[in-house]
Write a protein that holds these residues in place. Structure first.
Motif, PDB file in Angstrom:
ATOM      1  N   GLN A   1       0.848  -1.056   0.180  1.00 10.64           N
ATOM      2  CA  GLN A   1       0.190  -0.007   0.046  1.00 10.64           C
ATOM      3  C   GLN A   1       0.640   1.274  -0.042  1.00 10.64           C
ATOM      4  O   GLN A   1       0.380   2.295  -0.265  1.00 10.64           O
ATOM      5  CB  GLN A   1      -1.052   0.282   1.160  1.00 10.64           C
ATOM      6  CG  GLN A   1      -2.004  -1.311   1.307  1.00 10.64           C
ATOM      7  CD  GLN A   1      -2.689  -1.382   0.250  1.00 10.64           C
ATOM      8  OE1 GLN A   1      -3.408  -0.325  -0.248  1.00 10.64           O
ATOM      9  NE2 GLN A   1      -2.861  -2.318  -0.293  1.00 10.64           N
ATOM     10  N   ARG A   2       2.211   0.972   0.204  1.00 17.08           N
ATOM     11  CA  ARG A   2       2.980   2.343   0.658  1.00 17.08           C
ATOM     12  C   ARG A   2       3.262   3.115  -0.794  1.00 17.08           C
ATOM     13  O   ARG A   2       3.226   4.516  -0.649  1.00 17.08           O
ATOM     14  CB  ARG A   2       4.431   1.929   1.327  1.00 17.08           C
ATOM     15  CG  ARG A   2       4.013   1.586   2.703  1.00 17.08           C
ATOM     16  CD  ARG A   2       5.316   1.324   3.214  1.00 17.08           C
ATOM     17  NE  ARG A   2       6.198   2.284   3.352  1.00 17.08           N
ATOM     18  CZ  ARG A   2       7.558   2.436   3.548  1.00 17.08           C
ATOM     19  NH1 ARG A   2       8.216   1.241   4.055  1.00 17.08           N
ATOM     20  NH2 ARG A   2       8.492   3.328   3.621  1.00 17.08           N
ATOM     21  N   GLU A   3       3.462   2.484  -1.992  1.00 19.69           N
ATOM     22  CA  GLU A   3       3.637   3.370  -2.957  1.00 19.69           C
ATOM     23  C   GLU A   3       3.611   2.228  -4.368  1.00 19.69           C
ATOM     24  O   GLU A   3       3.199   0.988  -3.856  1.00 19.69           O
ATOM     25  CB  GLU A   3       5.150   3.894  -2.828  1.00 19.69           C
ATOM     26  CG  GLU A   3       6.032   2.748  -2.637  1.00 19.69           C
ATOM     27  CD  GLU A   3       7.614   3.633  -2.698  1.00 19.69           C
ATOM     28  OE1 GLU A   3       8.184   3.914  -3.406  1.00 19.69           O
ATOM     29  OE2 GLU A   3       7.929   3.719  -1.505  1.00 19.69           O
ATOM     30  N   SER A   4       4.113   2.710  -5.409  1.00 25.72           N
ATOM     31  CA  SER A   4       3.956   1.824  -6.569  1.00 25.72           C
ATOM     32  C   SER A   4       4.578   0.522  -6.258  1.00 25.72           C
ATOM     33  O   SER A   4       5.844   0.438  -5.979  1.00 25.72           O
ATOM     34  CB  SER A   4       4.760   2.419  -7.671  1.00 25.72           C
ATOM     35  OG  SER A   4       4.824   1.413  -8.590  1.00 25.72           O
ATOM     36  N   ILE A   5       4.069  -0.470  -6.383  1.00 22.80           N
ATOM     37  CA  ILE A   5       4.432  -1.844  -6.050  1.00 22.80           C
ATOM     38  C   ILE A   5       5.611  -2.235  -6.806  1.00 22.80           C
ATOM     39  O   ILE A   5       6.601  -2.726  -6.226  1.00 22.80           O
ATOM     40  CB  ILE A   5       3.375  -3.010  -6.073  1.00 22.80           C
ATOM     41  CG1 ILE A   5       3.833  -4.416  -5.323  1.00 22.80           C
ATOM     42  CG2 ILE A   5       2.823  -3.064  -7.362  1.00 22.80           C
ATOM     43  CD1 ILE A   5       4.338  -4.219  -4.087  1.00 22.80           C
ATOM     44  N   THR A   6       5.643  -1.911  -8.090  1.00 20.86           N
ATOM     45  CA  THR A   6       6.701  -2.314  -8.936  1.00 20.86           C
ATOM     46  C   THR A   6       8.185  -1.399  -8.684  1.00 20.86           C
ATOM     47  O   THR A   6       9.273  -1.885  -8.441  1.00 20.86           O
ATOM     48  CB  THR A   6       6.520  -1.940 -10.502  1.00 20.86           C
ATOM     49  OG1 THR A   6       5.352  -2.403 -10.927  1.00 20.86           O
ATOM     50  CG2 THR A   6       7.682  -2.202 -11.455  1.00 20.86           C
ATOM     51  N   ASP A   7       7.837  -0.182  -8.237  1.00 21.02           N
ATOM     52  CA  ASP A   7       9.024   0.651  -7.581  1.00 21.02           C
ATOM     53  C   ASP A   7       9.666  -0.084  -6.432  1.00 21.02           C
ATOM     54  O   ASP A   7      11.097  -0.162  -5.976  1.00 21.02           O
ATOM     55  CB  ASP A   7       8.662   2.059  -7.221  1.00 21.02           C
ATOM     56  CG  ASP A   7       8.427   2.712  -8.626  1.00 21.02           C
ATOM     57  OD1 ASP A   7       8.943   2.418  -9.706  1.00 21.02           O
ATOM     58  OD2 ASP A   7       7.750   3.775  -8.329  1.00 21.02           O
ATOM     59  N   ARG A   8       8.508  -0.496  -5.193  1.00 24.27           N
ATOM     60  CA  ARG A   8       8.883  -1.307  -4.115  1.00 24.27           C
ATOM     61  C   ARG A   8       9.892  -2.502  -4.361  1.00 24.27           C
ATOM     62  O   ARG A   8      10.871  -2.740  -3.783  1.00 24.27           O
ATOM     63  CB  ARG A   8       7.951  -1.398  -3.433  1.00 24.27           C
ATOM     64  CG  ARG A   8       7.158  -0.068  -2.923  1.00 24.27           C
ATOM     65  CD  ARG A   8       7.760   0.248  -1.613  1.00 24.27           C
ATOM     66  NE  ARG A   8       7.473  -0.848  -0.462  1.00 24.27           N
ATOM     67  CZ  ARG A   8       8.243  -1.111   0.424  1.00 24.27           C
ATOM     68  NH1 ARG A   8       9.553  -0.541   0.705  1.00 24.27           N
ATOM     69  NH2 ARG A   8       7.929  -1.820   1.507  1.00 24.27           N
ATOM     70  N   VAL A   9       9.287  -3.282  -5.407  1.00 26.04           N
ATOM     71  CA  VAL A   9       9.907  -4.736  -5.604  1.00 26.04           C
ATOM     72  C   VAL A   9      11.424  -4.163  -6.137  1.00 26.04           C
ATOM     73  O   VAL A   9      12.337  -4.760  -5.823  1.00 26.04           O
ATOM     74  CB  VAL A   9       9.075  -5.311  -6.449  1.00 26.04           C
ATOM     75  CG1 VAL A   9       9.964  -6.606  -6.935  1.00 26.04           C
ATOM     76  CG2 VAL A   9       7.784  -6.022  -6.151  1.00 26.04           C
ATOM     77  N   PHE A  10      11.274  -3.208  -7.311  1.00 27.17           N
ATOM     78  CA  PHE A  10      12.619  -2.891  -7.621  1.00 27.17           C
ATOM     79  C   PHE A  10      13.733  -2.490  -6.564  1.00 27.17           C
ATOM     80  O   PHE A  10      15.014  -3.066  -6.633  1.00 27.17           O
ATOM     81  CB  PHE A  10      12.401  -1.741  -8.652  1.00 27.17           C
ATOM     82  CG  PHE A  10      13.982  -1.349  -9.417  1.00 27.17           C
ATOM     83  CD1 PHE A  10      14.323  -1.827 -10.429  1.00 27.17           C
ATOM     84  CD2 PHE A  10      14.420  -0.346  -8.789  1.00 27.17           C
ATOM     85  CE1 PHE A  10      15.490  -1.579 -11.085  1.00 27.17           C
ATOM     86  CE2 PHE A  10      15.761   0.326  -9.307  1.00 27.17           C
ATOM     87  CZ  PHE A  10      16.368  -0.401 -10.414  1.00 27.17           C
ATOM     88  N   ASP A  11      13.232  -1.739  -5.705  1.00 23.66           N
ATOM     89  CA  ASP A  11      14.057  -1.023  -4.554  1.00 23.66           C
ATOM     90  C   ASP A  11      14.705  -2.253  -3.945  1.00 23.66           C
ATOM     91  O   ASP A  11      15.820  -2.459  -3.473  1.00 23.66           O
ATOM     92  CB  ASP A  11      13.321  -0.073  -3.789  1.00 23.66           C
ATOM     93  CG  ASP A  11      13.288   1.123  -4.512  1.00 23.66           C
ATOM     94  OD1 ASP A  11      14.145   1.418  -5.386  1.00 23.66           O
ATOM     95  OD2 ASP A  11      12.548   2.029  -4.186  1.00 23.66           O
ATOM     96  N   GLU A  12      13.734  -3.272  -3.552  1.00 21.22           N
ATOM     97  CA  GLU A  12      14.072  -4.179  -2.509  1.00 21.22           C
ATOM     98  C   GLU A  12      15.131  -5.510  -3.319  1.00 21.22           C
ATOM     99  O   GLU A  12      15.949  -5.614  -2.653  1.00 21.22           O
ATOM    100  CB  GLU A  12      12.764  -5.045  -2.140  1.00 21.22           C
ATOM    101  CG  GLU A  12      13.040  -6.454  -1.328  1.00 21.22           C
ATOM    102  CD  GLU A  12      13.752  -6.268   0.100  1.00 21.22           C
ATOM    103  OE1 GLU A  12      14.389  -6.904   0.568  1.00 21.22           O
ATOM    104  OE2 GLU A  12      13.833  -4.980   0.390  1.00 21.22           O
TER     105      GLU A  12
END
Length: 227
Positions: A8-19
């Motif tokens: 829910q925090r932000e774009s899931i794709t961006d979160r997956v990329f960062d992780e």
């Protein structure tokens, strides 16, 4: 190895990329390790779609590569990859600095100068998180200040690549005051609207970074850094 994400925090794709990028930097995903969309999706608690999109981007950036047979793997430490990446960054960012000197708004010029000053101050105070943040802001502002969106996107990709490889493969390398002073020279040339000086200052800065990173890699064990 990887923790489930709060989607829910932000774009899931961006979160997956960062992780996944951070897992590569921290060697939770080891150099040479094969990557499975399904396994990564399960560990992160997401569908395979954002993982697939992330792996495509990471391959484009250069942090993952094709594996023998099929699939993808985490890129191995390589002097050649690092050298090539910094050479491309030099060309892209020196061009951007020259264009920013010609095109950037007064507000952007002032923000670049502030970021340069803050970066040097953080370096002298041994504030590495602050230094990294100021560095990111400065290079991003110069890229966007060029007024060329395609150029800014390419710069972002090579910035991600060089910083990730540097953090992973030469984590003991600290920042130098010389780099902070070079940032200030870039910022001053952009502020003055001097495109040739801005280009030259940025080229010198990235030459310095490349030489320092390569010197550290050259001293690595042969099994750690390959040509």
């Amino acid at each position: 190895m990887l923790d489930p994400l709060d989607v829910q925090r932000e774009s899931i794709t961006d979160r997956v990329f960062d992780e996944i990028r951070q897992a590569i930097v921290e060697r939770r995903l080891q150099p040479g390790q094969r990557l499975s969309e399904a396994k990564l999706a399960t560990m992160l608690g997401v569908s395979k779609t954002p993982v697939r999109e992330t792996l495509i981007r990471l391959e484009h950036v250069g942090l993952v590569e094709s594996a023998a047979g099929n699939g993808l793997r985490v890129v191995q430490p390589s002097i050649k990859i690092v050298q090539d990446a910094y050479e491309v960054r030099r060309g892209l960012e020196s061009l951007a600095a020259g264009l920013a000197a010609e095109r950037a708004s007064q507000e952007v010029r002032e923000k670049i100068s502030v970021a340069a000053d803050e970066g040097l101050a953080c370096t002298l105070a041994s504030d590495e998180p602050g230094r990294r943040g100021a560095d990111r802001i400065l290079h991003t502002l110069i890229a966007s200040g060029s007024g060329n969106a395609k150029l800014a996107t390419d710069i972002e990709n090579y910035y991600v690549l060089t910083h990730a490889l540097r953090q992973r493969d030469v984590p003991e390398m600290s920042e130098s005051a010389q780099c902070g002073e070079q940032h200030q020279r870039v910022a001053a040339a952009i502020s003055d609207g001097d495109a040739p000086a801005a280009q030259q200052a940025m080229a010198e800065h990235l030459d310095t970074l490349r030489e320092r990173v390569l010197a550290m890699l050259e001293g690595a064990e042969p099994a750690t850094a390959v040509r």
